[in-house]
Design an enzyme around this catalytic site. Structure first.
Site: not given
Length: 806
Positions: A242-243
């Site tokens: 994710g980020s």
């Protein structure tokens, strides 16, 4: 500039070569052509200058030489992880490690070496990658990228020939072998299809037609169950990648220039680690940042004018076609009434201590036949029906060219142009800022051209459930008019062109935390995109809600600097606690006798937990007392109580950042979650008010390093997913989370103002000095000051120089 920079580099080498403690190469091996199968010799060279924390600054005359230096330097830090990945893409895991052990999931979702090999050996046998290499640019890779890949293979091979491996993970292993350029491209191909075919390798490798005499039909998948399974499968919330990323416009900053904070959440071990470097071809290229292992070019980074980061996107990069089969032959399907035979692919895999294994895969005009999407969504192959998986990224080797375009960009407009020219991002969004004060968010990714109109017209009953829920289209494969079609500005057929990509330019802030494009800026919501890109008007994740609150407040305050980005990264605010910890503490204190009944029916004194929750400062710092208690309680509560029952005030699309809210402490499961949490921690010998860092940590060498941050459901920007092992003291290892972090701005000079952090360090080798050095920095919430300009590199007190060449 080119001459001056080269002169400075030569001067540095002349002055410092005597102090270089790193070995130099005397020969370079690597494939000469764009897709050679066999290593060959080449006269390539580069200068590698190492500064603090083992960060290399690679200078070369051209792209092949730059690839050479990059391959050499990556091998020096990560040879075992890289070699393991090359065994994967060659389809040789069963040969070396046996068929039944598991890969590290970095290059596919295969659960066994055998299915991994059957898939990747099939890719190799059918020449899939080689055919893509033969396509002219921009549909295929450019000459520059082919040279980078060729050079990378040569540099990796040269390091192997000239150095002794000290990493115990592969020291003396026969499977550590030289590579060809085709191997490097094959690794890039594996990353491109990671969200499509790579996600369903087991299903591709094991799908077989029904036996003769089998029932002509099987029960159709339950629509509601299928929708739920598809939603869970394609949710980014619990994935190992994710980020967060945010860009701030010039009028929100102290000096009118842009700012970018990138915080990708990737695995801390295995082949999807980032690796940090600066890459320079004087007068041509100068970029610094992180790349995934095996890549010859920076993928997340900055140069003198622009910075960018990526976040995992919500676009669904694959779709299904439901096939109507010939009643007389389940390996023949009908399109507009005409019969088409499936392609039978026999793949043979060598097996350690056993006979080779041969299996058959079945392919159609749409892609491979599959019999499931994950463990919870079965797609039975009957005498009358089968399902084929379509993944447009099987035609995409353009990620490296897109990244190279970013590296050369002079501003966010050039980033957008590179995306339009190369169209190579398979499963990520892009967030960027530049020195002129511009910002950009765009979900420019390679997606099947599934319009809402096409889905409405061509979805099967299964697709009518999965497409609205998860963007997974199941189209009628028997109808030619249900083909995906083409956009006029798309480089390849069957995908969306750049004009259809959700894009936000020059907003005061542009932010993404793995939800859809809708709230990249809450005041300028993006709408009008097709469902396959993601949803809109739906509840956002806790991390998105917290992130938008934080960055909107920062933009409103104004006067921002890189230091403010650093503070945001390690604020460690727990949005789920701001919303619910007070309610939980008050409800806990109101329990009769201070007791709650656990899941096993035992009465548990939870009064101390009430006091700890009330006193907790709502952060996930290593020193926070109450964070661990709340973490364990919140996980139990959200597993037991459906989201619709968790909150008293439901979600409203008119107020998407602040709703839902007010914890429903009367929900069945609330008191049980409290009791079970207290019981769990006491059984593990962990105090209810223990500091988080005492029980969330990693061990590097003989040192335990405390780790701050928190899990996805808590909404902490600084996301950390850790493995619960109470016998080892709690969260005793990090599986994924904050990885290559960068906070970047500009001050009007030629040198960007950048602070970086590679949370797990440059090397996986426990014998390397860079095995845990940046992890200790991360624990202490400290950063590395980037040495981008020549004067800064040369002034490093840790400078070491090596020239690698023939």
């Amino acid at each position: 500039m080119r001459t001056r920079l080269r002169q400075l580099v030569v001067s540095a080498v002349a002055l410092l070569t005597a102090s270089a403690a790193l070995p130099a190469a005397t020969a370079a091996d690597g494939g000469r052509g764009g897709g050679g199968d066999h290593p060959s010799h080449g006269g390539l060279s580069a200068v590698i200058r190492y500064t603090e924390y083992g960060i290399p600054h690679i200078v070369a005359d051209d792209y092949a030489d730059l690839g050479f230096g990059t391959g050499w330097a990556q091998a020096a830090d990560q040879v075992c992880v890289l070699a393991d990945g090359f065994v994967t893409v060659r389809g040789e895991r069963s040969r070396h490690f046996g068929p039944d052990t598991s890969p590290d999931f970095s290059l596919s979702s295969a659960t066994k070496n055998l299915t991994s090999d059957l898939y990747f050996r099939g890719v190799r046998d059918t020449g899939s990658v080689r055919r893509l290499l033969e396509r002219p640019a921009p549909v295929g890779p450019s000459r520059e990228v082919k040279e980078l890949m060729r050079g990378w293979a040569a540099g990796y091979n040269a390091w192997l020939r000239k150095n002794r491996i000290t990493d115990p993970a592969c020291r003396g292993a026969a499977w550590v072998r030289p590579v060809a350029t085709l191997d490097v491209f094959s690794r890039a191909y594996a990353l491109a299809v990671l969200g499509g075919e790579g996600r369903f390798v087991d299903a591709i490798a094991t799908a077989q037609p029904p036996a003769p005499g089998a029932a002509p039909k099987a029960a159709a998948p339950d629509a509601k169950a299928a929708a739920r399974a598809a939603s869970e499968l394609f949710s980014t919330g619990d994935a190992d990648m994710g980020s967060n990323a945010v860009a701030f416009r010039g009028d929100t900053t102290a000096n009118g220039r842009g700012l970018l904070l990138g915080n990708p959440h990737y695995p801390w071990a295995g082949g999807r680690r980032f690796w940090q470097a600066q890459q320079t071809i004087p007068g041509e290229l100068n970029v610094s940042g992180g790349s995934l292992l095996g890549s010859p070019i920076t993928q997340i980074g900055f140069n003198a004018k622009v910075a960018w980061s990526h976040t995992v996107a919500t676009g669904t990069p694959m779709n299904l076609h439901q096939l109507t089969l010939d009643p007389a032959d389940p390996t023949t399907y009908l399109v507009d009434g005409k019969a088409e035979r499936m392609t039978k692919r026999s793949v043979t895999v060598a097996v350690k201590d056993g006979e080779p294994v041969t299996r058959t895969q079945w392919w159609t005009r749409y892609g491979p036949v599959v019999t499931s999407l994950g463990s919870d969504l079965a797609l039975p192959w009957t005498a009358g029906t089968a399902y084929a998986l379509a993944d447009p990224n099987t035609g995409n080797l353009r990620f490296a060219d897109t990244s190279l375009g970013f590296a050369k960009a002079r501003g966010t407009a050039d980033v957008l142009k590179a995306l339009g020219r190369h169209q190579g991002l398979p499963w990520v969004n892009t967030v960027a800022a530049d020195s002129a004060g511009h910002t950009l968010f765009t979900q420019s990714q390679v997606l099947p051209r599934i319009t809402d109109e096409l889905a409405a017209r061509c979805s099967t009953p299964l697709g009518r459930a999965t497409y609205p829920a998860a963007g997974v289209a199941v189209l009628d494969g028997a109808r030619g008019d249900c083909a995906l079609g083409s956009d006029p500005d798309a480089l390849q057929p069957g995908v969306f062109g750049p004009a259809k990509m959700p894009t936000l330019k020059d907003a005061p802030y542009a932010e993404n935390s793995n939800d859809s494009a809708w709230l990249a800026n809450a005041d300028r919501p993006l709408t009008g995109y097709e469902r396959v890109f993601g949803n809109l008007g739906t509840q956002r994740s806790m991390r998105t809600r917290g992130a938008v609150e934080d960055v909107a407040a920062m933009a409103s305050k104004g006067g921002l600097t890189v230091r403010d980005l650093q503070k945001q990264q390690f604020a460690n605010r727990v949005p789920a606690a701001d919303l619910a910890a007070g309610d939980a503490a008050r409800a806990c204190a109101a329990l009769p006798g201070g007791t709650a009944t656990g899941g096993d029916g035992t009465a548990v004194d939870v009064s101390e937990a009430c006091r700890v929750l009330a006193a907790w400062n709502r952060t996930a710092d290593t020193s926070s007392r109450g964070a661990l208690l709340y973490d364990r309680f919140w996980r139990k509560l959200t597993r037991a109580v459906p989201n619709a029952q968790l909150w008293k005030v439901p979600f409203s699309a008119a107020d998407p950042v602040r709703t839902p809210h007010t914890l429903n402490t009367a929900a069945p499961g609330f008191a049980t979650a409290l009791a079970d949490t207290v019981t769990e921690l006491r059984a593990a010998g962990i105090a209810l008010d223990a500091r988080l860092g005492d029980h969330q940590f990693v061990v590097r060498g003989d040192r335990r390093i405390p780790v701050h941050g928190g899990t996805e459901s808590l909404g902490v920007w600084n996301k950390i997913e850790a493995l619960w092992n109470p016998a080892a003291g709690g969260y005793a290892e990090v599986s994924s989370g904050s990885s290559h972090i960068q906070a970047v701005g500009w001050d009007g000079s030629r040198c960007p103002v950048a602070r970086t952090l590679l949370t797990y360090g440059q090397s996986s080798n426990p014998n390397s000095p860079h095995y845990g050095d940046q992890t200790r920095l991360f624990s202490a919430e400290k950063w590395v000051t980037s040495r981008f300009c020549e004067k800064d590199i040369r002034s490093s007190p840790k400078l070491k120089v090596v020239r690698v060449s023939q």
